[in-house]
Design a protein around this motif. Structure first.
Motif, PDB file in Angstrom:
ATOM      1  N   ILE A   1      44.721   7.536   6.011  1.00  7.47           N
ATOM      2  CA  ILE A   1      45.299   6.293   6.529  1.00  7.47           C
ATOM      3  C   ILE A   1      44.239   5.207   6.452  1.00  7.47           C
ATOM      4  O   ILE A   1      43.085   5.417   6.844  1.00  7.47           O
ATOM      5  N   LEU A   2      44.624   4.059   5.931  1.00  6.26           N
ATOM      6  CA  LEU A   2      43.725   2.903   5.866  1.00  6.26           C
ATOM      7  C   LEU A   2      44.435   1.711   6.478  1.00  6.26           C
ATOM      8  O   LEU A   2      45.536   1.352   6.046  1.00  6.26           O
ATOM      9  N   ASN A   3      43.823   1.117   7.486  1.00  6.87           N
ATOM     10  CA  ASN A   3      44.385  -0.057   8.152  1.00  6.87           C
ATOM     11  C   ASN A   3      43.616  -1.311   7.758  1.00  6.87           C
ATOM     12  O   ASN A   3      42.405  -1.264   7.548  1.00  6.87           O
ATOM     13  N   MET A   4      44.330  -2.428   7.689  1.00  4.01           N
ATOM     14  CA  MET A   4      43.677  -3.693   7.362  1.00  4.01           C
ATOM     15  C   MET A   4      43.412  -4.449   8.662  1.00  4.01           C
ATOM     16  O   MET A   4      44.333  -4.962   9.303  1.00  4.01           O
ATOM     17  N   ALA A   5      42.143  -4.488   9.061  1.00  2.00           N
ATOM     18  CA  ALA A   5      41.745  -5.235  10.253  1.00  2.00           C
ATOM     19  C   ALA A   5      41.221  -6.604   9.807  1.00  2.00           C
ATOM     20  O   ALA A   5      41.777  -7.221   8.899  1.00  2.00           O
ATOM     21  N   SER A   6      40.154  -7.075  10.403  1.00  2.09           N
ATOM     22  CA  SER A   6      39.609  -8.391  10.070  1.00  2.09           C
ATOM     23  C   SER A   6      38.291  -8.560  10.808  1.00  2.09           C
ATOM     24  O   SER A   6      38.060  -7.919  11.839  1.00  2.09           O
ATOM     25  N   VAL A   7      37.441  -9.448  10.293  1.00  5.90           N
ATOM     26  CA  VAL A   7      36.232  -9.780  11.059  1.00  5.90           C
ATOM     27  C   VAL A   7      36.601 -10.369  12.415  1.00  5.90           C
ATOM     28  O   VAL A   7      35.814 -10.327  13.356  1.00  5.90           O
ATOM     29  N   ALA A   8      37.837 -10.875  12.523  1.00  7.46           N
ATOM     30  CA  ALA A   8      38.308 -11.421  13.800  1.00  7.46           C
ATOM     31  C   ALA A   8      38.428 -10.359  14.876  1.00  7.46           C
ATOM     32  O   ALA A   8      38.515 -10.676  16.070  1.00  7.46           O
ATOM     33  N   ALA A   9      38.419  -9.086  14.478  1.00  9.19           N
ATOM     34  CA  ALA A   9      38.517  -7.999  15.451  1.00  9.19           C
ATOM     35  C   ALA A   9      37.243  -7.847  16.268  1.00  9.19           C
ATOM     36  O   ALA A   9      37.276  -7.342  17.391  1.00  9.19           O
ATOM     37  N   THR A  10      36.128  -8.283  15.721  1.00 16.40           N
ATOM     38  CA  THR A  10      34.841  -8.056  16.384  1.00 16.40           C
ATOM     39  C   THR A  10      34.038  -9.331  16.629  1.00 16.40           C
ATOM     40  O   THR A  10      33.012  -9.282  17.304  1.00 16.40           O
ATOM     41  N   LEU A  11      34.477 -10.452  16.093  1.00 20.67           N
ATOM     42  CA  LEU A  11      33.756 -11.714  16.267  1.00 20.67           C
ATOM     43  C   LEU A  11      34.647 -12.737  16.962  1.00 20.67           C
ATOM     44  O   LEU A  11      35.867 -12.686  16.867  1.00 20.67           O
ATOM     45  N   GLY A  12      34.024 -13.687  17.617  1.00 21.47           N
ATOM     46  CA  GLY A  12      34.775 -14.780  18.211  1.00 21.47           C
ATOM     47  C   GLY A  12      35.011 -15.870  17.178  1.00 21.47           C
ATOM     48  O   GLY A  12      34.076 -16.553  16.775  1.00 21.47           O
ATOM     49  N   LEU A  13      36.257 -16.005  16.745  1.00 23.48           N
ATOM     50  CA  LEU A  13      36.605 -17.047  15.777  1.00 23.48           C
ATOM     51  C   LEU A  13      37.399 -18.147  16.466  1.00 23.48           C
ATOM     52  O   LEU A  13      38.300 -17.866  17.259  1.00 23.48           O
ATOM     53  N   SER A  14      37.080 -19.379  16.154  1.00 22.10           N
ATOM     54  CA  SER A  14      37.786 -20.511  16.758  1.00 22.10           C
ATOM     55  C   SER A  14      39.249 -20.520  16.345  1.00 22.10           C
ATOM     56  O   SER A  14      39.594 -20.243  15.193  1.00 22.10           O
ATOM     57  N   ASP A  15      40.117 -20.844  17.291  1.00 16.33           N
ATOM     58  CA  ASP A  15      41.556 -21.039  17.022  1.00 16.33           C
ATOM     59  C   ASP A  15      42.231 -19.812  16.413  1.00 16.33           C
ATOM     60  O   ASP A  15      43.136 -19.948  15.595  1.00 16.33           O
ATOM     61  N   ARG A  16      41.812 -18.641  16.804  1.00 11.33           N
ATOM     62  CA  ARG A  16      42.437 -17.418  16.277  1.00 11.33           C
ATOM     63  C   ARG A  16      42.730 -16.439  17.419  1.00 11.33           C
ATOM     64  O   ARG A  16      42.565 -15.233  17.279  1.00 11.33           O
ATOM     65  N   PHE A  17      43.194 -16.960  18.549  1.00 14.28           N
ATOM     66  CA  PHE A  17      43.378 -16.140  19.743  1.00 14.28           C
ATOM     67  C   PHE A  17      44.324 -14.958  19.499  1.00 14.28           C
ATOM     68  O   PHE A  17      43.950 -13.793  19.668  1.00 14.28           O
TER      69      PHE A  17
ATOM     70  N   SER B   1      37.674  -4.658   7.293  1.00 17.80           N
ATOM     71  CA  SER B   1      37.677  -5.946   7.996  1.00 17.80           C
ATOM     72  C   SER B   1      37.181  -7.048   7.067  1.00 17.80           C
ATOM     73  O   SER B   1      35.981  -7.330   7.000  1.00 17.80           O
ATOM     74  N   PRO B   2      38.094  -7.672   6.334  1.00 18.76           N
ATOM     75  CA  PRO B   2      37.678  -8.755   5.446  1.00 18.76           C
ATOM     76  C   PRO B   2      37.371 -10.038   6.222  1.00 18.76           C
ATOM     77  O   PRO B   2      37.895 -10.270   7.306  1.00 18.76           O
ATOM     78  N   ALA B   3      36.519 -10.855   5.627  1.00 18.32           N
ATOM     79  CA  ALA B   3      36.414 -12.253   6.042  1.00 18.32           C
ATOM     80  C   ALA B   3      37.459 -13.000   5.201  1.00 18.32           C
ATOM     81  O   ALA B   3      38.511 -12.450   4.904  1.00 18.32           O
TER      82      ALA B   3
ATOM     83  N   PRO C   1      33.275  -3.870   7.166  1.00 18.15           N
ATOM     84  CA  PRO C   1      33.303  -5.313   6.954  1.00 18.15           C
ATOM     85  C   PRO C   1      33.175  -5.625   5.457  1.00 18.15           C
ATOM     86  O   PRO C   1      32.265  -5.119   4.794  1.00 18.15           O
ATOM     87  N   LEU C   2      34.080  -6.406   4.953  1.00 22.43           N
ATOM     88  CA  LEU C   2      34.019  -6.883   3.560  1.00 22.43           C
ATOM     89  C   LEU C   2      33.970  -8.398   3.672  1.00 22.43           C
ATOM     90  O   LEU C   2      34.982  -9.078   3.583  1.00 22.43           O
ATOM     91  N   ASP C   3      32.761  -8.935   3.919  1.00 18.92           N
ATOM     92  CA  ASP C   3      32.711 -10.282   4.475  1.00 18.92           C
ATOM     93  C   ASP C   3      31.630 -11.203   3.889  1.00 18.92           C
ATOM     94  O   ASP C   3      31.370 -12.263   4.443  1.00 18.92           O
TER      95      ASP C   3
END
Length: 257
Positions: free
Chosen positions: A136-152, A183-185, A247-249
């Motif tokens: 199983i491969l899930n698509m997450a994001s750098v947003a899962a571990t970092l604080g990104l503006s306007d991405r609540f 977790s892509p950027a 992370p692929l970022d």
């Protein structure tokens, strides 16, 4: 290396963007790929293109947020042969702080990005167990571990994908099911082009350059680069890899200080 010959793979949201790149990479590696996408026309077109290129793909119209529909389609696929790989790629984005995120916005993001992953896991894991294991491969994001503006809301959903990945990896070790996430950027997909055209008309090139340079490497990722990592993680060569977030970022996570 990285052959998926005689493997059957399910890719949600597999008809465009990152999902299509993963679908193509898997088909080129010999997998029989089932494209599960909300857009039935795009799913069929993507499958046709792969089949015409010598690959093997089938398109299915699926709303992953609908559990009954998701189970029915995956059971139908399983009835024709074993499933070996599930890629949970389907998802939507949202821009906003907690104050500008309406209840409807929040519910939509949760329904697709979180419940959609759960539904596919719920429908597929019994088949993987019955077949003696799988990936199983899930698509997450750098947003899962970092604080990104306007991405609540979006960050909330991808944080859930990351932790679901860890939970599934732990729970199904004994069943020989590996589970990881990527977790892509920023990735240059049609979504990015549409976003820029809608929000920055006449300034698309300028904003594209600005967004590209938020990655320390100086550019966005290409969908094919995500597809290449997905291929590795779902191949037998990654047999010792489970419970990991990749992370692929372009250095975004660790080199942005």
């Amino acid at each position: 290396m990285f052959s998926l010959k005689n493997k059957t793979a399910l890719v949600t949201g597999g008809a465009s963007g990152i999902g299509l790149a993963i679908t193509k990479a898997f088909a080129q590696a010999g997998a029989s790929v089932h494209i599960l996408d909300l857009n039935s026309e795009q799913a069929e077109q993507a499958a046709d293109g792969i089949n015409q290129s010598g690959g093997q793909a089938t398109g299915h119209a699926v709303d992953v947020s609908n559990q009954e529909q998701t189970i029915a389609v995956i059971n139908q696929i399983a009835a024709s042969g074993p499933i070996h790989i599930l890629v949970n790629n389907a998802g939507v984005s949202h821009i906003g702080t907690v104050e500008t995120t309406t209840e409807a916005d929040f519910d939509r993001i949760f329904r697709i990005n979180v419940k959609g992953v759960y539904n596919c896991l719920y429908a597929t894991i019994p088949h993987l167990k019955a077949n003696g294991g799988g990936v199983i491969l899930n698509m997450a994001s750098v947003a899962a571990t970092l604080g990104l503006s306007d991405r609540f809301a979006y960050s909330m959903s991808k944080g859930a994908v990351l932790t679901m990945t860890l939970s599934v990896a732990k729970d199904y070790l004994k069943d020989k099911i590996r589970c990881n996430c990527i977790s892509p950027a920023r990735v240059h997909t049609p979504f990015v082009d549409g976003f820029l055209a809608k929000n920055y008309p006449g300034k698309e090139a300028e904003m594209f350059e600005k967004l590209s340079k938020t990655q320390p490497i100086g550019r966005m990722a290409e969908p094919e680069e995500v597809g290449a990592l997905a291929l590795y993680l779902c191949s037998d060569e990654a047999g010792f890899v489970t419970g990991c977030d990749y992370p692929l970022d372009g250095g975004f996570t660790r080199l942005n200080a």
